[in-house]
Design an enzyme around this catalytic site. Structure first.
Site, PDB file in Angstrom:
ATOM      1  N   LYS A  88       9.774   2.681   0.748  1.00 51.57           N
ATOM      2  CA  LYS A  88       8.585   2.627   1.609  1.00 51.57           C
ATOM      3  C   LYS A  88       8.129   4.050   1.907  1.00 51.57           C
ATOM      4  O   LYS A  88       8.920   4.871   2.359  1.00 51.57           O
ATOM      5  CB  LYS A  88       8.931   1.886   2.910  1.00 51.57           C
TER       6      LYS A  88
ATOM      7  N   ASP B 203       1.127 -11.257   6.880  1.00 54.84           N
ATOM      8  CA  ASP B 203       1.661 -10.437   5.777  1.00 54.84           C
ATOM      9  C   ASP B 203       2.964  -9.751   6.185  1.00 54.84           C
ATOM     10  O   ASP B 203       3.621  -9.134   5.349  1.00 54.84           O
ATOM     11  CB  ASP B 203       0.639  -9.388   5.328  1.00 54.84           C
ATOM     12  N   ASN B 204       3.328  -9.850   7.448  1.00 55.77           N
ATOM     13  CA  ASN B 204       4.591  -9.253   7.903  1.00 55.77           C
ATOM     14  C   ASN B 204       5.658 -10.316   8.163  1.00 55.77           C
ATOM     15  O   ASN B 204       6.614 -10.068   8.908  1.00 55.77           O
ATOM     16  CB  ASN B 204       4.370  -8.448   9.187  1.00 55.77           C
TER      17      ASN B 204
ATOM     18  N   GLY C  27       0.812  -1.216   0.000  1.00 58.01           N
ATOM     19  CA  GLY C  27       0.000   0.000   0.000  1.00 58.01           C
ATOM     20  C   GLY C  27       0.842   1.261   0.000  1.00 58.01           C
ATOM     21  O   GLY C  27       0.348   2.357  -0.297  1.00 58.01           O
ATOM     22  N   ARG C  28       2.106   1.100   0.362  1.00 60.15           N
ATOM     23  CA  ARG C  28       2.968   2.291   0.352  1.00 60.15           C
ATOM     24  C   ARG C  28       4.425   1.935   0.065  1.00 60.15           C
ATOM     25  O   ARG C  28       5.332   2.720   0.350  1.00 60.15           O
ATOM     26  CB  ARG C  28       2.876   3.020   1.678  1.00 60.15           C
TER      27      ARG C  28
ATOM     28  N   ARG D 116       6.584 -12.424   0.993  1.00 57.56           N
ATOM     29  CA  ARG D 116       6.029 -12.691   2.321  1.00 57.56           C
ATOM     30  C   ARG D 116       5.156 -13.932   2.269  1.00 57.56           C
ATOM     31  O   ARG D 116       4.732 -14.364   1.182  1.00 57.56           O
ATOM     32  CB  ARG D 116       5.128 -11.515   2.724  1.00 57.56           C
TER      33      ARG D 116
HETATM   34  P1  AMP Z   1       1.580  -2.696   8.315  1.00 59.99           P
HETATM   35  O1  AMP Z   1       0.734  -2.825   9.541  1.00 59.99           O
HETATM   36  O2  AMP Z   1       2.428  -1.472   8.260  1.00 59.99           O
HETATM   37  O3  AMP Z   1       2.341  -3.932   8.012  1.00 59.99           O
HETATM   38  O4  AMP Z   1       0.547  -2.468   7.106  1.00 59.99           O
HETATM   39  C1  AMP Z   1      -0.543  -3.323   6.839  1.00 59.99           C
HETATM   40  C2  AMP Z   1      -1.104  -3.039   5.465  1.00 59.99           C
HETATM   41  O5  AMP Z   1      -1.555  -1.680   5.388  1.00 59.99           O
HETATM   42  C3  AMP Z   1      -0.096  -3.199   4.343  1.00 59.99           C
HETATM   43  O6  AMP Z   1      -0.785  -3.704   3.237  1.00 59.99           O
HETATM   44  C4  AMP Z   1       0.383  -1.787   4.095  1.00 59.99           C
HETATM   45  O7  AMP Z   1       0.839  -1.604   2.783  1.00 59.99           O
HETATM   46  C5  AMP Z   1      -0.868  -0.984   4.351  1.00 59.99           C
HETATM   47  N1  AMP Z   1      -0.583   0.384   4.810  1.00 59.99           N
HETATM   48  C6  AMP Z   1      -0.082   0.774   6.008  1.00 59.99           C
HETATM   49  N2  AMP Z   1       0.041   2.107   6.061  1.00 59.99           N
HETATM   50  C7  AMP Z   1      -0.371   2.591   4.870  1.00 59.99           C
HETATM   51  C8  AMP Z   1      -0.487   3.896   4.291  1.00 59.99           C
HETATM   52  N3  AMP Z   1      -0.153   4.987   4.972  1.00 59.99           N
HETATM   53  N4  AMP Z   1      -0.955   3.991   3.038  1.00 59.99           N
HETATM   54  C9  AMP Z   1      -1.305   2.911   2.344  1.00 59.99           C
HETATM   55  N5  AMP Z   1      -1.238   1.652   2.820  1.00 59.99           N
HETATM   56  C10 AMP Z   1      -0.775   1.486   4.065  1.00 59.99           C
HETATM   57 MG    MG Z   2       3.275  -4.816   6.742  1.00 66.97          MG
END
Ligand code: AMP
Ligand code: MG
Length: 491
Positions: A108, A247-248, A92-93, A178
């Protein structure tokens, strides 16, 4: 490399995605050692000689993408978040620029992608500094991790709980695949793509599986093994990941996606580092069990692959047996690491009880995790003085006296000499870890555009096992008023 090869063949699992430029980018930090890995030469001032790198790592230069990185992409993955199937997530980013010197280079926080859902595609300076420092600190601790090459900042405002500013962290890894990538294709019942992904992972990263009669089962076993050993390493240095969603979790057994992580200061076995994790699903003592749970998610995704070579029931049985090995591999690795922490070079059955009774006492007295193990190497050199210096950290002093006596007796059954043992212990018990209050001090300064503390911390954490007397204060537990810094998923 895997993603670059398997993508862009016509379905919607990935997408050509250009980063979105940011206004007036500036350097916040760069890791010399990661730059070496990427073969990027740095000038005297510590930043790349070629000025195009600033624009490129900010995501600002579409022209250089067409030359050096012609096909930047974002990918789809799915997964389980906090134990619940979350469906499609994806980058997502994060935007994968391409390969550089055998590593994948990813930005990122480089702007929205097709997988951004409700997000803004950005990351804030605060969380980028935490990810940058911890990636490099973990690498220096000898723990498999994605690497952090740089942080580029911009004054672009980003809304979180308050208004903050944007930053882009450039990450490097042999592959960013992942568990969630496998879950994605499995959930779509897209076995050809699942197979393609597994085949590429084998070719590029697990070639030893090629010879096996059941290569995909072998691949599953290797992924489990790497992640079991990884989580044992986390436990041994007191690292809590904070968001162990499937996913992490990396398919290469790397620590990935640094968010609300934390190193233990005082030892509390059920410590929860993520303020948003109300139920404590990802507490310190649950990490091994949760990693095992994530491997069960992977096992489900692998059923169609193993079924290509044998009947489904047999395939499921194979996977069940392989999954059952996880706790065994983990325990073996954990014991070996903790033996080293105590300076034991041979194995005896009673060691596990010795280690566990120590951790129990450390928990009851909330003893500082990192400094305790560091100090222990002196206790074995100078038992009487050492014992005196240790006991004050414990509530039940008789109990710790007793433990130290048992420990010193146990050492007599080991062949290492005192100095040799000290060297072993000091090479596995770090003096410096990225404590939250240290990261926060660097962030506070960075918010005033002074990035010197980020550079200082990086320098210290690159040599976590060295004494570095000029930085003694950085080895100490946080002062009482700073010990409860709260970190959440907000990033
Ligand atoms: P995370 O908890 O950071 O591993 O993110 C979980 C999911 O949310 C992943 O698919 C990320 O790409 C997405 N995500 C987290 N923050 C953002 C953001 N600011 N914009 C877009 N997608 C995000
Ligand atoms: Mg993540």
């Amino acid at each position: 490399m895997v993603l670059m090869a398997f993508t862009l063949n016509g379905d919607d699992a990935c997408e050509l995605t250009l980063p979105t430029p940011v206004p007036n980018p500036y350097w916040v930090a760069i890791s010399r050692s990661a730059a070496n890995l990427a073969n990027i030469s740095l000038a005297e001032n510590g930043f790349p000689e070629n000025p195009h790198w600033l624009e490129l790592l900010a995501g600002n230069n579409p022209n250089s993408f067409s030359e050096q990185f012609p096909r930047p992409i974002s990918t789809a993955y799915s997964g389980h978040q906090f134990g619940v199937w979350a469906g499609q997530l994806g980058d997502g980013r994060a935007i994968l620029l391409g390969d550089i010197n055998g590593q994948e280079l990813q930005l990122k926080g480089a702007g929205k992608t097709r997988f951004s859902r409700m997000g803004d595609g950005r990351a804030v300076l605060r969380s980028s500094i935490r990810e940058f420092l911890c990636s490099e600190a973990m690498h220096a601790l000898g723990i498999p991790t994605t690497r952090a090459l740089s942080i580029v900042g911009s004054d672009l405002p980003v809304r979180r709980e308050t208004m903050e500013t944007a930053a882009i962290c450039a990450r490097l890894a042999p592959s960013f695949i992942r568990i969630g990538h496998f879950e994605h294709f499995a959930s779509l019942q897209n076995t050809p793509r699942l197979k393609e992904l597994a085949d590429l992972l084998i070719t590029e990263h697990y070639p030893e599986c090629e010879q096996s009669k059941l290569p995909y089962l072998e691949l599953f076993k290797r992924i489990c093994e790497r992640n079991a050993c990884l989580v044992a390493q986390w436990q041994s240095v007191g690292f809590c990941h904070g968001v162990l969603n499937s996913d992490n979790i990396s398919a290469l057994g790397l620590t990935i996606d640094y968010g609300p992580f934390g190193f233990l200061d005082h030892f509390q076995i059920d410590h929860i580092c993520n303020h948003s994790d109300h139920a404590g699903r990802y507490a310190y003592h649950r990490q091994p069990q949760i990693m095992h749970w994530n491997m069960a998610c992977l096992a489900s995704a692998f059923i169609p692959l193993i079924t290509l070579s044998c009947p489904q029931e047999e395939a499921e049985n194979h996977l069940r047996v392989a999954l059952g090995e996880f706790p065994v591999i983990y325990a073996k690795s954990w014991q070996s690491l903790f033996r080293q922490k105590l300076g034991l070079s041979n194995e005896r059955d009673e060691d596990v009880e010795l280690i566990e009774s120590l951790l129990q006492q450390m928990h009851e007295s909330r003893v500082d995790y990192t400094s305790f193990f560091r100090k222990l190497s002196d206790v074995q050199m100078h038992p009487e003085a050492g014992k005196l210096s240790m006991r004050d950290d414990f509530v039940d002093r008789d109990a710790i006296d007793q433990w130290l006596n048992n420990y010193l007796d146990r050492l007599k059954l080991d062949s290492l000499g005192g100095l040799e043992r000290k060297r072993l212990m000091d090479s596995v018990n770090p003096k410096y870890v990225l404590r939250n209050h240290l990261a926060q001090a660097a962030i506070d300064k960075a918010n005033t555009k002074d990035f010197s503390e980020v550079a200082t911390l990086l320098k210290i954490l690159e040599k976590p096992f060295d004494e570095q007397p000029q930085y003694e204060d950085y080895s100490k537990p946080p002062p009482a008023d700073l010990s409860r810094i709260e970190v959440s998923c907000s990033s």
